[in-house]
Design a protein around this motif. Structure first.
Motif, mmCIF file in Angstrom:
data_model
loop_
_atom_site.group_PDB
_atom_site.id
_atom_site.type_symbol
_atom_site.label_atom_id
_atom_site.label_comp_id
_atom_site.label_asym_id
_atom_site.label_seq_id
_atom_site.Cartn_x
_atom_site.Cartn_y
_atom_site.Cartn_z
ATOM 1 N N SER A 1 14.016 -42.019 3.516
ATOM 2 C CA SER A 1 14.852 -43.159 3.168
ATOM 3 C C SER A 1 15.204 -43.949 4.409
ATOM 4 O O SER A 1 15.214 -43.417 5.520
ATOM 5 N N LYS A 2 15.506 -45.216 4.221
ATOM 6 C CA LYS A 2 16.016 -46.015 5.323
ATOM 7 C C LYS A 2 17.528 -45.842 5.403
ATOM 8 O O LYS A 2 18.180 -45.441 4.431
ATOM 9 N N GLY B 1 19.089 -44.662 1.842
ATOM 10 C CA GLY B 1 18.210 -44.848 0.700
ATOM 11 C C GLY B 1 18.728 -45.876 -0.285
ATOM 12 O O GLY B 1 18.493 -45.758 -1.498
ATOM 13 N N ARG C 1 16.464 -36.571 2.769
ATOM 14 C CA ARG C 1 15.971 -37.945 2.916
ATOM 15 C C ARG C 1 15.892 -38.343 4.382
ATOM 16 O O ARG C 1 15.010 -39.090 4.807
ATOM 17 N N GLU D 1 12.456 -46.868 7.097
ATOM 18 C CA GLU D 1 11.975 -45.702 6.361
ATOM 19 C C GLU D 1 10.804 -45.054 7.098
ATOM 20 O O GLU D 1 9.826 -45.701 7.448
ATOM 21 N N SER E 1 9.028 -38.243 7.766
ATOM 22 C CA SER E 1 10.412 -38.405 7.310
ATOM 23 C C SER E 1 11.174 -39.326 8.261
ATOM 24 O O SER E 1 10.785 -39.518 9.419
ATOM 25 N N THR E 2 12.255 -39.893 7.770
ATOM 26 C CA THR E 2 13.144 -40.689 8.621
ATOM 27 C C THR E 2 13.936 -39.739 9.495
ATOM 28 O O THR E 2 14.588 -38.818 8.996
#
Length: 357
Positions: free
Chosen positions: A2-3, A63, A153, A28, A185-186
């Motif tokens: 996720s960002k 996210g 996330r 992201e 992954s972030t």
């Protein structure tokens, strides 16, 4: 993955404004490193994303969801601390699976996640050991594995390598980089170690006094620092600074200091400066070339052998300059040597504000 979006974040602790109105977007799947000296607010920012510190104002989204006031367990983050924070009476397997068991995750799913994390981090032979039977590097891998099994996330790293010796730091640095390559992954990583930042980051955010001074790809931040603070913080040895002024003659621009005149006509100025303007020239040690007939002269005051190269410390007009030199070249301390500056690789800063010209 996720960002993470942060808007107008303010954090006040014990009456002190640690972070004043900070904005930040973490893309992201990127590996963002928060870099800065001790006390600059980087760990405070990370802990606020994790929900371990309450914010005074602003908004944190993970996210696309507002997580500003969500409990840490609801933020879908995995966090790795500097101190490992392992349970000493539990095995590696139990340490990694503890959070999942508390959350009521099915046993089959727990087993699958732990095995996958152990395989990624080369922990399979260690699953039945306790933390006291592990090395520092192994303990930190277990701490990373505990975050991995959450299938978070966003992964947050708070100076995870600072307690390790240099060899272990280098090994785990490679493992973390490989981990990001595999997971995509972030990841947000806090450090004061510029080598970690340069080698790990997709982008670096350099912080000072709770503010982001510059954010960009490592090569960009290193080559084109936004201000003198960023220029001086990155690099080992750090960037050399020479105080002087800018002048023009016959349509060309020059930087002038005592005994030094350098043609900077090819420099990419943000705004064309006026003649006579005070300025600071910054040049990295690898962009000063020590050689006879180099155009300028300085006294060799110290030589530091570094294995595959040497660092010369020169003194010129009361200013010390660090210069890189090949390991097989011989230089005599207390002798004078010529040097040249690569005018295509310099930085120029406004003297009072320190902002890049």
């Amino acid at each position: 993955m996720s960002k993470v979006s942060i808007r107008k974040l303010q954090i006040t602790l014990s009456g002190m404004n640690i972070i004043p109105a900070l904005d930040l977007d973490v893309r992201e799947g990127e590996f963002l490193v928060l870099l800065g000296p001790s006390g600059c607010g980087k760990s405070t920012l990370l802990h606020s994303i994790a929900g371990l510190i309450d914010v005074s104002d602003g908004r944190i989204e993970i996210g696309g969801e507002d997580m500003t006031w969500a409990d840490p367990k609801d933020r879908h983050i995995g966090m790795v601390f500097q101190s490992y924070a392992l349970y000493p009476t539990m095995t590696v397997e139990r340490n990694m699976s503890f959070g999942l068991r508390i959350n009521g995750t099915p046993a089959a799913d727990i087993d699958k996640r732990v095995k996958r994390a152990a395989e990624i981090l080369h922990l399979e032979p260690l699953l039945e050991r306790k933390p006291s039977q592990l090395s520092g590097g192994q303990r930190q891998r277990v701490a990373i594995g505990r975050a991995l099994v959450r299938e978070a996330r966003v992964f947050l790293f708070d100076e995870p390598l600072s307690n390790l010796d240099a060899k272990l730091r280098a090994e785990l640095r490679r493992e973390i980089k490989q981990l990001h390559k595999n997971l995509r992954s972030t990841m947000i990583y806090v450090t004061h170690d510029q080598i970690e930042a340069m080698t790990l980051a997709s982008r670096i955010a350099v912080m000072k006094e709770g503010r982001i001074q510059q954010i960009g790809a490592p090569a960009e931040v290193y080559a084109r620092p936004a201000n003198r603070f960023v220029a001086g913080f990155l690099g080992s040895p750090g960037m050399n600074f020479i105080e002087g002024r800018l002048d023009s003659a016959e349509g060309r621009m020059y930087f002038e200091a005592e005994g030094l005149r350098l043609d900077v006509s090819g420099y990419d100025f943000a705004v064309r400066p006026e003649a006579g303007m005070p300025a600071t020239l910054g040049v990295r040690p690898e962009h000063i070339h020590a050689r006879q007939g180099g155009g300028f002269e300085a006294l060799v005051v110290l030589v530091e052998p570094m294995g595959n190269h040497q660092v010369l410390w020169l003194e010129r007009a009361g200013t010390q300059l660090a210069v890189m030199l090949a390991e097989d070249e011989t230089v005599v301390v207390d002798s004078h040597i010529g040097f040249a500056i690569d005018a295509d690789r310099i930085s120029l800063f406004e003297r009072d504000s320190g902002v890049r010209l």
